[in-house]
Design a protein around this motif. Structure first.
Motif, PDB file in Angstrom:
ATOM      1  N   UNK A 144       0.838  -1.201   0.000  1.00 60.13           N
ATOM      2  CA  UNK A 144       0.000   0.000   0.000  1.00 60.13           C
ATOM      3  C   UNK A 144       0.872   1.249   0.000  1.00 60.13           C
ATOM      4  N   UNK A 145       0.423   2.289  -0.717  1.00 58.43           N
ATOM      5  CA  UNK A 145       1.187   3.537  -0.800  1.00 58.43           C
ATOM      6  C   UNK A 145       0.556   4.666   0.008  1.00 58.43           C
ATOM      7  N   UNK A 146      -0.588   4.408   0.640  1.00 57.89           N
ATOM      8  CA  UNK A 146      -1.284   5.477   1.356  1.00 57.89           C
ATOM      9  C   UNK A 146      -1.469   5.189   2.843  1.00 57.89           C
ATOM     10  N   UNK A 147      -0.998   4.045   3.300  1.00 59.68           N
ATOM     11  CA  UNK A 147      -1.110   3.681   4.716  1.00 59.68           C
ATOM     12  C   UNK A 147      -0.029   2.656   5.043  1.00 59.68           C
ATOM     13  N   UNK A 148       0.219   2.432   6.328  1.00 58.48           N
ATOM     14  CA  UNK A 148       1.387   1.620   6.703  1.00 58.48           C
ATOM     15  C   UNK A 148       1.092   0.346   7.475  1.00 58.48           C
ATOM     16  N   UNK A 149      -0.068   0.205   8.081  1.00 56.69           N
ATOM     17  CA  UNK A 149      -0.263  -0.902   9.013  1.00 56.69           C
ATOM     18  C   UNK A 149      -0.119  -2.264   8.325  1.00 56.69           C
ATOM     19  N   UNK A 150      -0.679  -2.416   7.123  1.00 60.13           N
ATOM     20  CA  UNK A 150      -0.534  -3.676   6.404  1.00 60.13           C
ATOM     21  C   UNK A 150       0.907  -3.926   6.008  1.00 60.13           C
ATOM     22  N   UNK A 151       1.600  -2.856   5.589  1.00 65.41           N
ATOM     23  CA  UNK A 151       3.007  -2.994   5.212  1.00 65.41           C
ATOM     24  C   UNK A 151       3.868  -3.392   6.417  1.00 65.41           C
ATOM     25  N   UNK A 152       3.565  -2.828   7.587  1.00 64.69           N
ATOM     26  CA  UNK A 152       4.323  -3.166   8.794  1.00 64.69           C
ATOM     27  C   UNK A 152       4.132  -4.635   9.165  1.00 64.69           C
ATOM     28  N   UNK A 154       3.288  -7.111   7.142  1.00 60.06           N
ATOM     29  CA  UNK A 154       3.936  -7.957   6.143  1.00 60.06           C
ATOM     30  C   UNK A 154       5.455  -7.922   6.279  1.00 60.06           C
ATOM     31  N   UNK A 155       6.010  -6.737   6.544  1.00 61.93           N
ATOM     32  CA  UNK A 155       7.455  -6.608   6.686  1.00 61.93           C
ATOM     33  C   UNK A 155       7.976  -7.461   7.831  1.00 61.93           C
ATOM     34  N   UNK A 156       7.290  -7.399   8.964  1.00 62.14           N
ATOM     35  CA  UNK A 156       7.744  -8.146  10.135  1.00 62.14           C
ATOM     36  C   UNK A 156       7.524  -9.637   9.971  1.00 62.14           C
ATOM     37  N   UNK A 157       6.420 -10.004   9.337  1.00 57.72           N
ATOM     38  CA  UNK A 157       6.181 -11.417   9.051  1.00 57.72           C
ATOM     39  C   UNK A 157       7.293 -12.002   8.184  1.00 57.72           C
ATOM     40  N   UNK A 158       7.632 -11.274   7.108  1.00 59.63           N
ATOM     41  CA  UNK A 158       8.682 -11.746   6.204  1.00 59.63           C
ATOM     42  C   UNK A 158      10.034 -11.812   6.910  1.00 59.63           C
ATOM     43  N   UNK A 159      10.301 -10.844   7.784  1.00 56.30           N
ATOM     44  CA  UNK A 159      11.575 -10.832   8.509  1.00 56.30           C
ATOM     45  C   UNK A 159      11.680 -12.048   9.426  1.00 56.30           C
ATOM     46  N   UNK A 160      10.603 -12.333  10.138  1.00 58.49           N
ATOM     47  CA  UNK A 160      10.605 -13.495  11.030  1.00 58.49           C
ATOM     48  C   UNK A 160      10.768 -14.794  10.240  1.00 58.49           C
ATOM     49  N   UNK A 178       9.820  -2.463   4.427  1.00 61.29           N
ATOM     50  CA  UNK A 178      10.363  -1.469   5.343  1.00 61.29           C
ATOM     51  C   UNK A 178      10.801  -0.210   4.600  1.00 61.29           C
ATOM     52  N   UNK A 179      11.287  -0.393   3.379  1.00 61.46           N
ATOM     53  CA  UNK A 179      11.670   0.766   2.574  1.00 61.46           C
ATOM     54  C   UNK A 179      10.456   1.620   2.239  1.00 61.46           C
ATOM     55  N   UNK A 180       9.364   0.993   1.858  1.00 59.64           N
ATOM     56  CA  UNK A 180       8.143   1.735   1.542  1.00 59.64           C
ATOM     57  C   UNK A 180       7.631   2.476   2.771  1.00 59.64           C
ATOM     58  N   UNK A 181       7.719   1.842   3.938  1.00 54.85           N
ATOM     59  CA  UNK A 181       7.311   2.501   5.184  1.00 54.85           C
ATOM     60  C   UNK A 181       8.174   3.728   5.447  1.00 54.85           C
ATOM     61  N   UNK A 182       9.483   3.584   5.234  1.00 53.75           N
ATOM     62  CA  UNK A 182      10.394   4.714   5.422  1.00 53.75           C
ATOM     63  C   UNK A 182      10.046   5.864   4.478  1.00 53.75           C
TER      64      UNK A 182
END
Length: 227
Positions: A144-152, A154-160, A178-182
């Motif tokens: 998503x490019x307009x919000x972060x909760x889903x990206x956060x 997914x990012x943490x799931x993939x990292x784990x 994480x880059x998109x969140x930044x």
């Protein structure tokens, strides 16, 4: 049309994601700082504030949050029609039509005085819905490019999962999120500072970022190859 050499759509390139995400963060900061502390993009917050004000009997204030929610729903609905009507169009991609509509709406927002903050938030929520419904993945990864909760999440799931399996592809996807969140945070920070110091018309910067995205989608090879 709109294909890069590797077969990936230009609408899924990382360079496009950067411009759209910067605009997304910018819009949220602008709507909060300049348009009555309403989040044009983060509708979850608006739902919470809607419920709170209804419970407290503040029905006029509740309407203040209900209208952006209704506009968001309308934006998704209209986008589906744009997709249906223009998906086979040869000269322009249907997602470019979406971006042009967004640009026009944000230009109008910048012209509206504070007395029309409710309308400004409605237009921004409508534009946000069109963007989030049209640009759903980049580099083949849902994002998503307009919000972060889903990206956060997914990012943490993939990292784990990377730490468990040592699969480097999972690490790549995690870093992508994480880059998109930044980038979103950078857009929000810039939008907050500039909104406070410049005022209502600063939303035109977000419109300019979206217009750059519109132009980028005409580029078939060079940027697409690097994405």
């Amino acid at each position: 049309m709109m294909k890069c050499k590797a077969g990936r759509q230009m609408s899924e390139s990382m360079v496009l994601a950067v411009f759209l995400t910067l605009a997304g963060g910018f819009q949220d900061a602008y709507s909060y700082n300049c348009r009555g502390k309403v989040f044009a993009n983060a509708q979850t917050g608006n739902i919470v504030l809607l419920g709170q004000n209804l419970a407290q009997g503040n029905y006029g204030t509740a309407l203040h949050y209900l209208m952006p929610l209704a506009a968001f729903i309308g934006g998704v609905y209209v986008t589906e029609w744009v997709h249906h009507l223009y998906k086979e169009h040869q000269k322009i991609h249907w997602r470019q039509i979406v971006l042009l509509v967004e640009v026009v709406l944000l230009v109008i927002v910048g012209l509206l005085p504070h007395s029309m903050d409710v309308l400004a938030n409605v237009l921004m929520s409508f534009a946000c819905a069109m963007q989030v419904n049209s640009f759903r993945k980049f580099r083949g990864i849902p994002c998503a490019t307009t919000m972060c909760i889903g990206n956060m999440r997914s990012a943490t799931e993939m990292l784990c999962r990377y730490h468990i399996t040592k699969d480097k592809e999972l690490r790549r996807k995690s870093l992508h999120y994480y880059f998109v969140i930044l980038v979103f945070a950078v857009g929000a920070a810039v939008g907050a500072v500039m909104s406070i110091h410049i005022g209502l018309r600063v939303i035109w910067i977000a419109a300019a970022l979206l217009f750059v995205g519109f132009v980028l989608m005409f580029i078939k090879e060079d940027i697409g190859k690097r994405s």
